[in-house]
Scaffold this active site. Structure first.
Site, short mmCIF file in Angstrom:
data_model
loop_
_atom_site.label_atom_id
_atom_site.label_comp_id
_atom_site.label_asym_id
_atom_site.label_seq_id
_atom_site.Cartn_x
_atom_site.Cartn_y
_atom_site.Cartn_z
N HIS A 21 35.08 44.29 44.07
CA HIS A 21 34.63 44.23 45.46
C HIS A 21 35.81 44.19 46.44
CE1 HIS A 21 31.79 43.11 48.72
NE2 HIS A 21 32.83 42.44 49.19
N GLU A 22 36.71 43.27 46.20
CA GLU A 22 37.83 43.10 47.14
C GLU A 22 38.79 44.28 47.08
OE1 GLU A 22 37.70 40.94 49.36
OE2 GLU A 22 36.06 39.77 48.51
N HIS A 25 37.79 46.85 49.62
CA HIS A 25 38.33 46.54 50.95
C HIS A 25 39.82 46.89 51.03
CE1 HIS A 25 34.67 44.64 52.20
NE2 HIS A 25 34.78 43.60 51.40
#
Length: 454
Positions: A21-22, A25
């Site tokens: 997920h990170e 980003h």
């Protein structure tokens, strides 16, 4: 299954999906020219820190593993040197900020697509959609389904496995809509029947819905002979091996595999004395079945599979394997179906049509992580894909503090032509925090309730 095994499986799953997920980003931020100051897996005190790259980005593993974050250069969080103003997150266009934020949930969906595509290409033996006898009074019995019927299509769409049938039935049960099945019976006759799910309680969708509907997988009579044992399972720890024939369970005769399953399921976390025959010699073995969730109750499981004759395997199993393109397409559809199903379930929770008891917290997720890891890498990877989709859906909800809340602000900014006011954002943060705390409270309550009530 040991507590340590469950904890390790949970931490590995959580850590991997947080990184996925990170990293979404992080990657889009870098592509947009934004300076990333820190990439953290976990919150709280850093346990391990390493600076990497020209920007000296801190890569951190922190003490509290329930989450993570990517910290970017931002004038709202500290002074920024004039020469780096153009690299601050808040100085980017609204479309770039939107792309950076949405990249996290999208990374979760892409992980699930990759996992499912890999499984479709690898190919696995799966159960054919052959039905057992439905109990009297069930929806399946009322529809006229019989033992030995094979489901060929659902609403005109061909299916080949039991899992495909299960998924389509769950979707219709949630919507309370009739479901048309094309079946072929054991004499080769085609017929079209309809499952009337209009009165099926949506609250029972996750409580072994197929069993309540009366759809049961056909199981040919099998001798109580062990064919496989799961590594690290209760059967292996007790010393059971393939080829062992079970004669007695707590002194009661065992004449079929179903009888052995019933005896094991009735004794979660309680000693069960088995009399077995191995190499013509009778001996006693004590096994303690693990306790696993089955709807609203706990049942025993020892991690053993029956010895299946080749003739039975050919009739009941099918190996499903696809090429690269078809696997990617099917993985995309499966990910989308699960994401939409999750949103529908959440919507029905908000409307009161489905109980909040279905909301699970970290304890339940850890339990499933341990169980799936014990069953093998295929089950564990399937579990990771499912949780990754859930994380993606959760983070897209328009709740301030989540990615979806930020995306909501950016959407308003695009429409109005100017950013949302600081006061509105501050109020939104408070509301978002309250909503998240309520959801966490429900999840933890459900976890504790499952533990205490079994």
């Amino acid at each position: 299954m040991s507590l340590l095994h469950t904890i390790v499986a949970f931490i590995v799953a959580l850590g991997l999906l947080i990184v996925v997920h990170e990293y979404g980003h992080y990657l889009i931020a870098r592509l947009c020219g934004v300076k990333v100051l820190r990439f953290s897996v976990g919150f709280g005190r850093p346990l391990l820190t390493k600076e990497i790259g020209v920007d000296r980005t801190e890569w951190v593993i922190a003490a509290i593993p329930f989450g993570g974050y990517v910290k970017m250069l931002d004038e709202r969080e500290g002074p920024v040197e004039p020469r780096e103003m153009h690299r601050a997150f808040n100085r980017q266009s609204v479309w770039r900020r939107f792309a950076i934020v949405v990249a996290g949930p999208l990374a979760n969906f892409l992980f699930a697509i990759a996992a499912y595509a890999g499984l479709f290409m690898y190919g696995l033996p799966e159960a054919r959609p052959v039905l057992g006898a439905p109990p009297e009074g069930t929806v399946a019995a009322a529809a006229g389904l019989r033992s030995g019927d094979t489901v060929r299509s659902v609403e005109g769409e061909p299916i080949t496995t039991w899992q495909e049938l299960r998924w389509r039935v769950l979707q219709s049960a949630l919507q309370r809509s009739p479901l048309r099945l094309e079946i072929v019976n054991d004499r080769g006759h085609l017929n079209t029947l309809t499952l009337d799910l209009r009165s099926f309680p949506a609250d029972d969708v996750e409580s072994d819905a197929l069993d309540r509907i009366g759809l049961r997988l056909y199981r040919p009579p099998l001798d109580p002979v062990i064919g496989q044992v799961v590594r690290g399972g209760a059967a292996e720890r007790a010393g059971l091996t393939p080829g062992d024939r079970v004669l007695l369970a707590d002194g009661r005769p065992v004449d079929s595999w179903d009888a052995l399953v019933a005896a094991v399921q009735a004794r979660p976390e309680m000693p069960l004395n088995l009399t077995i025959e191995r190499g013509g010699v009778r001996q006693s073995v004590e096994v303690v079945p693990a306790s696993v969730a089955a709807g609203q109750k706990r049942i025993g499981r020892i991690g053993a599979a029956p010895q299946v004759p080749a003739s039975h395997a050919e009739k009941m199993l099918i190996r499903v394997q696809h090429g690269v393109g078809e696997s990617l397409w099917k993985a995309l559809l499966k990910t989308g179906d699960i994401a939409v199903f999750s949103l529908k379930m959440l919507g029905k929770m908000l409307l009161g049509e489905v109980s909040w008891k279905h909301l699970s917290g970290p304890v339940t997720i850890a339990d499933f992580a341990g169980q799936s890891a014990q069953m093998g890498w295929v089950s564990y990877l399937t579990f990771l894909a499912l949780i990754s989709i859930s994380l993606g859906v959760l983070n897209l909800l328009p709740i301030p503090l989540l990615d979806g809340g930020h995306l909501m602000y950016y959407a308003i900014e695009i429409v109005k032509g100017k950013p949302v006011s600081e006061r509105a954002m501050e109020l939104g943060q408070r509301v978002g925090l309250a909503l998240l705390l309520v959801m966490m409270a429900f999840a933890f309550y459900n976890d504790l309730n499952r533990l205490l009530t079994g």
